[in-house]
Design a protein around this motif. Structure first.
Motif, short mmCIF file in Angstrom:
data_model
loop_
_atom_site.label_atom_id
_atom_site.label_comp_id
_atom_site.label_asym_id
_atom_site.label_seq_id
_atom_site.Cartn_x
_atom_site.Cartn_y
_atom_site.Cartn_z
N ARG A 269 9.39 2.01 2.47
CA ARG A 269 10.01 0.73 2.77
C ARG A 269 11.32 0.51 2.02
NH1 ARG A 269 5.31 -3.45 1.56
NH2 ARG A 269 7.15 -4.82 1.52
N ASP A 270 11.65 1.40 1.09
CA ASP A 270 12.83 1.28 0.24
C ASP A 270 12.86 -0.07 -0.48
OD1 ASP A 270 15.16 1.87 -1.09
OD2 ASP A 270 16.47 1.36 0.60
N VAL A 271 11.77 -0.35 -1.18
CA VAL A 271 11.71 -1.54 -2.01
C VAL A 271 11.18 -1.14 -3.38
CG1 VAL A 271 11.37 -3.12 -0.08
CG2 VAL A 271 9.38 -2.15 -1.24
N SER A 272 11.43 -1.98 -4.36
CA SER A 272 10.90 -1.73 -5.70
C SER A 272 9.39 -1.71 -5.66
CB SER A 272 11.38 -2.82 -6.65
OG SER A 272 10.72 -2.75 -7.89
N PRO A 273 8.74 -0.73 -6.32
CA PRO A 273 7.27 -0.68 -6.31
C PRO A 273 6.62 -1.98 -6.76
CG PRO A 273 8.13 1.37 -7.17
CD PRO A 273 9.31 0.45 -7.00
N GLY A 274 7.24 -2.68 -7.70
CA GLY A 274 6.66 -3.93 -8.18
C GLY A 274 6.60 -5.01 -7.12
N LYS A 275 7.42 -4.88 -6.07
CA LYS A 275 7.37 -5.84 -4.97
C LYS A 275 6.24 -5.52 -3.99
CE LYS A 275 12.15 -7.47 -4.97
NZ LYS A 275 11.75 -8.86 -5.25
N VAL A 276 5.73 -4.29 -4.07
CA VAL A 276 4.61 -3.90 -3.21
C VAL A 276 3.29 -4.33 -3.85
CG1 VAL A 276 3.42 -1.95 -2.14
CG2 VAL A 276 5.92 -1.98 -2.25
N LEU A 277 3.13 -4.01 -5.12
CA LEU A 277 1.93 -4.37 -5.86
C LEU A 277 2.27 -4.33 -7.34
CD1 LEU A 277 -1.17 -4.97 -5.42
CD2 LEU A 277 -1.56 -2.56 -5.99
N SER A 278 1.85 -5.33 -8.07
CA SER A 278 2.21 -5.40 -9.49
C SER A 278 1.37 -4.44 -10.32
CB SER A 278 2.02 -6.83 -10.01
OG SER A 278 0.63 -7.16 -10.09
N ASP A 279 1.91 -4.05 -11.47
CA ASP A 279 1.14 -3.24 -12.41
C ASP A 279 -0.12 -3.96 -12.85
OD1 ASP A 279 3.11 -1.34 -12.25
OD2 ASP A 279 3.59 -1.32 -14.38
N ALA A 280 0.00 -5.27 -13.05
CA ALA A 280 -1.15 -6.05 -13.50
C ALA A 280 -2.28 -5.99 -12.48
CB ALA A 280 -0.74 -7.50 -13.74
N ALA A 281 -1.93 -6.01 -11.19
CA ALA A 281 -2.95 -5.93 -10.14
C ALA A 281 -3.63 -4.56 -10.14
CB ALA A 281 -2.33 -6.22 -8.78
N ILE A 282 -2.85 -3.51 -10.36
CA ILE A 282 -3.41 -2.16 -10.41
C ILE A 282 -4.44 -2.06 -11.54
CG2 ILE A 282 -2.85 0.25 -10.98
CD1 ILE A 282 -0.29 -0.05 -9.40
N VAL A 283 -4.06 -2.54 -12.71
CA VAL A 283 -4.97 -2.48 -13.86
C VAL A 283 -6.21 -3.34 -13.61
CG1 VAL A 283 -5.22 -3.07 -16.30
CG2 VAL A 283 -3.16 -1.89 -15.50
N VAL A 293 -13.61 -4.99 0.16
CA VAL A 293 -12.39 -5.79 0.32
C VAL A 293 -12.59 -7.21 -0.19
CG1 VAL A 293 -10.87 -6.83 2.05
CG2 VAL A 293 -11.44 -4.41 2.20
N HIS A 294 -13.77 -7.77 0.05
CA HIS A 294 -14.04 -9.14 -0.39
C HIS A 294 -13.94 -9.24 -1.92
CE1 HIS A 294 -15.73 -13.17 -0.34
NE2 HIS A 294 -16.58 -12.79 -1.30
N ALA A 295 -14.50 -8.28 -2.62
CA ALA A 295 -14.43 -8.27 -4.08
C ALA A 295 -13.01 -8.04 -4.57
CB ALA A 295 -15.37 -7.20 -4.64
N LEU A 296 -12.27 -7.18 -3.86
CA LEU A 296 -10.88 -6.91 -4.23
C LEU A 296 -10.03 -8.17 -4.08
CD1 LEU A 296 -8.75 -4.69 -5.00
CD2 LEU A 296 -8.34 -4.43 -2.54
N ALA A 297 -10.25 -8.91 -3.00
CA ALA A 297 -9.46 -10.11 -2.73
C ALA A 297 -9.65 -11.17 -3.80
CB ALA A 297 -9.80 -10.66 -1.36
N ALA A 298 -10.74 -11.11 -4.53
CA ALA A 298 -11.02 -12.10 -5.57
C ALA A 298 -10.28 -11.80 -6.86
CB ALA A 298 -12.52 -12.17 -5.83
N LEU A 299 -9.64 -10.63 -6.95
CA LEU A 299 -8.97 -10.24 -8.18
C LEU A 299 -7.55 -10.79 -8.22
CD1 LEU A 299 -10.06 -6.49 -8.37
CD2 LEU A 299 -11.13 -8.46 -9.52
N ASN A 300 -7.04 -11.03 -9.44
CA ASN A 300 -5.64 -11.43 -9.60
C ASN A 300 -4.72 -10.36 -9.03
OD1 ASN A 300 -6.30 -13.81 -10.92
ND2 ASN A 300 -6.26 -12.85 -12.96
N GLY A 301 -3.72 -10.80 -8.26
CA GLY A 301 -2.77 -9.87 -7.66
C GLY A 301 -3.12 -9.49 -6.24
#
Length: 429
Positions: A269-283, A293-301
């Protein structure tokens, strides 16, 4: 004592006076003068081959050093490519080049191959300039010159103000330079960034010469110009912010899988990785190991703004990591190729810890006498390596050889060798 050691203690001349060639402003002793417009106005952006050919001819015919700068779109676009290149040279004026429209500037690079390039923080711009065919054979780095000369603030704006007495407007430093067309205020800012760069270079050269440090600076500049491109980082996913929270190998695998998935999407997409998903969300996902998916959606990010399809792609990455056999899971730490972290030295090798303490004390004192940052006097990594595995025979020759082997320049070897010989030979070490 060298001239630099003798004069570094004299703080009365931390600033070299000077004004642009047309004497359009006040000296540094008075109030700084805002620099609002380039001397010849804002040049048109070069965006086709015909205009580029004229710039190449003009700059080839110019005289003296050439000021060079590049603007990237960090935080907005993928990678560190240049989105604007600015140049200025006596007799040629200022040029603003669009490297998106003119992606091959090797002809310009060749036309300036024998010329000294003046850059501020050269190591930041050289990689993106190299991508478009611009590689200097000689350079002068005004930021590094400021560090060696002992200036406490070495940003371009601070240096221009303190050395030349002019204030640069810096409000557009973090804008999205991939924007097209570029707004006029941004172009004015970009042109002003190279307006006084050669004047700054000349003033800093005089100050370095006064302090007896000019030869040191020239060796540093030669080393930067000769340095090969940096090798790609191994396991770049390990640099995810917040990684210190991730302990288990399965969780590390989730970080790796999410990071690599994000990187592919960002590159596509030629965008900064942080605009796709934050580091905080990955951690967050790595720590939680969501089952669906339901459990994932409940997480920050991964909140309500993220669509079902996006959630499914991230959950698929988590599931891939969870399905890996134990043998394919990443190890907790990266392979250590050098000394362990200094905090562990006291337990692992008390003698090495004592050597390091003595070396750091000596280097710090010398750097203070020379009025320069310790890391510019000698690389902290080099000091650690020599203290962890010192030469079998501690003398001037062996320490000089060790320093040179780790890439220290001749001036650094000359100054630092006595300090390290003393530290490595100390009785308590």
């Amino acid at each position: 004592m060298t001239d630099a050691q003798d004069t570094a203690a004299d703080s009365s001349l931390r600033i070299t006076g000077g004004t642009p060639p047309d004497d359009a402003g006040s000296s540094v002793m008075g109030a700084p003068t805002p620099l609002l417009e380039p001397r010849e106005g804002i040049p048109p952006v070069v965006a086709d081959q015909a205009a580029l050919a004229k710039v190449v001819a003009a700059f080839a015919a110019g005289s003296g050093p050439v000021a060079v700068d590049a603007e990237r779109a960090s935080g907005y676009r993928y990678g560190q490519r240049a989105y604007l290149v600015q140049l200025r040279r006596q007799g040629a004026g200022t040029a603003l080049i669009d490297p998106v429209a003119c992606p091959d500037l090797s002809g310009l690079g060749e036309a300036l191959s024998g010329v000294e390039w003046v850059l501020h923080a050269a190591t930041q711009d050289l990689p993106c300039l190299r991508e478009i065919g611009m590689v200097p054979a000689r350079l002068f780095d005004t930021e590094l010159a400021g560090r060696l000369a002992g200036f406490p603030r070495v940003g371009l704006g601070a240096m221009v103000e303190n050395v030349l007495g002019f204030v640069l407007e810096k409000g557009h430093s973090a804008v999205d330079w991939s924007t097209r067309p570029l707004p006029e205020p941004w172009l004015r800012y970009a042109a002003l960034d190279v307006e006084l760069l050669v004047d700054l270079r000349d003033a800093l050269e005089k100050e370095l010469d006064r302090q007896g440090k000019l030869e040191w600076a020239l060796q540093e500049f030669d080393a930067i110009a000769a340095a090969p491109p940096a090798e790609p980082r191994k396991d770049p996913w390990r640099r995810t912010s917040g990684m210190h929270k991730v302990r288990r190998r399965r969780q590390l695998a989730v970080v790796r899988e999410l990071w690599e998935t994000r990187d592919r999407i960002a590159q596509r997409r030629d965008v900064s990785p942080g605009k796709v998903l934050s580091d905080a969300a990955i951690v967050e996902a790595a720590l939680a190991l969501p089952a669906n998916v339901h459990a994932l959606a409940a997480l920050n990010g991964f909140g309500h703004r993220m669509g079902r399809r996006q959630l499914e792609q991230w959950q698929a990455a988590v599931d891939r990591a969870k399905a890996l056999p134990d043998s394919a899971l990443p190890q907790p730490g990266q392979p250590v190729t050098g000394p362990p972290p200094p905090r562990a030295w006291a337990d692992k090798d008390p003698a090495a810890a004592a050597r390091l303490t003595a070396a750091r004390t000596g280097v710090s004192a010398l750097a203070e006498r020379l009025a320069m940052p310790q890391e510019n006097l000698v690389s902290p990594d080099t000091v650690r390596r020599i203290c962890w595995e010192p030469p079998k025979v501690i003398d001037t020759g062996s320490v000089e050889t060790a320093l040179a082997g780790y890439g220290a320049r001749a001036w650094q070897v000359e100054l630092v060798t006595p300090v390290l010989v003393s530290a490595l030979s100390a009785k308590d070490a």
